[in-house]
Design a protein around this motif. Sequence first.
Motif, short mmCIF file in Angstrom:
data_model
loop_
_atom_site.label_atom_id
_atom_site.label_comp_id
_atom_site.label_asym_id
_atom_site.label_seq_id
_atom_site.Cartn_x
_atom_site.Cartn_y
_atom_site.Cartn_z
N HIS A 97 0.83 -1.20 0.00
CA HIS A 97 0.00 0.00 0.00
C HIS A 97 0.87 1.25 0.00
O HIS A 97 2.06 1.21 0.30
N HIS A 98 0.23 2.35 -0.39
CA HIS A 98 0.94 3.62 -0.55
C HIS A 98 0.05 4.75 -0.08
O HIS A 98 -1.13 4.79 -0.44
N ARG A 99 0.59 5.63 0.71
CA ARG A 99 -0.15 6.79 1.20
C ARG A 99 0.20 7.97 0.29
O ARG A 99 1.32 8.46 0.30
N ALA B 113 -5.09 6.92 0.45
CA ALA B 113 -4.12 5.84 0.30
C ALA B 113 -4.56 4.94 -0.86
O ALA B 113 -5.69 5.03 -1.34
N LEU C 74 -5.66 2.67 8.60
CA LEU C 74 -5.76 3.98 7.95
C LEU C 74 -6.75 4.89 8.67
O LEU C 74 -6.50 6.09 8.84
N CYS D 186 -7.00 8.76 7.73
CA CYS D 186 -7.15 8.62 6.28
C CYS D 186 -8.64 8.43 5.97
O CYS D 186 -9.36 7.77 6.72
#
Length: 156
Positions: A63-65, A71, A99, A104
């Motif tokens: 995963h990537h924020r 995200a 998250l 998020c």
Amino acid sequence: MADVTISAAVEADERASTTARLLSQLPAWFGMADANDAYVKAARELPALIARAGGETVGILLHHRHFPEAAEIHLMAISPAWHRRGIGSAMIGKLAADLRLDACQILQVKTLGPSHPDPNYARTRAFYHSAGFLPLEETSALWPGNPCLLMVKLLA
């Protein structure tokens, strides 16, 4: 799924080797060597969740924020023997919970769009839909020659 654990994968080598091993088991979804190499490289850089059953690693989610509010699931791969047993849902649930704790609000995923007739990706889209993702847009601008479907899940 009582014997399955989901946890963060700390070691870059573990993330990369797990990614390479699982992608090799999923040629119907991950059959392009260049793309697979890019995923393995990304596994060294991106945070990941690992699913383990017994002593075996059976799933990975990179995963990537992008922003504090947003995200993305960069990659999710589950061993074929463990498909349809709740691993993917558990991994998404763990990521979404983590998250949310960090404020998020949106989680996105990109997958092959519905204008492409691939039946495996039709199942992938159905899975993501069942996990609460909604289709946002299909575009051909991201992946030349393949339609990309952006799907989003609201976390707030």
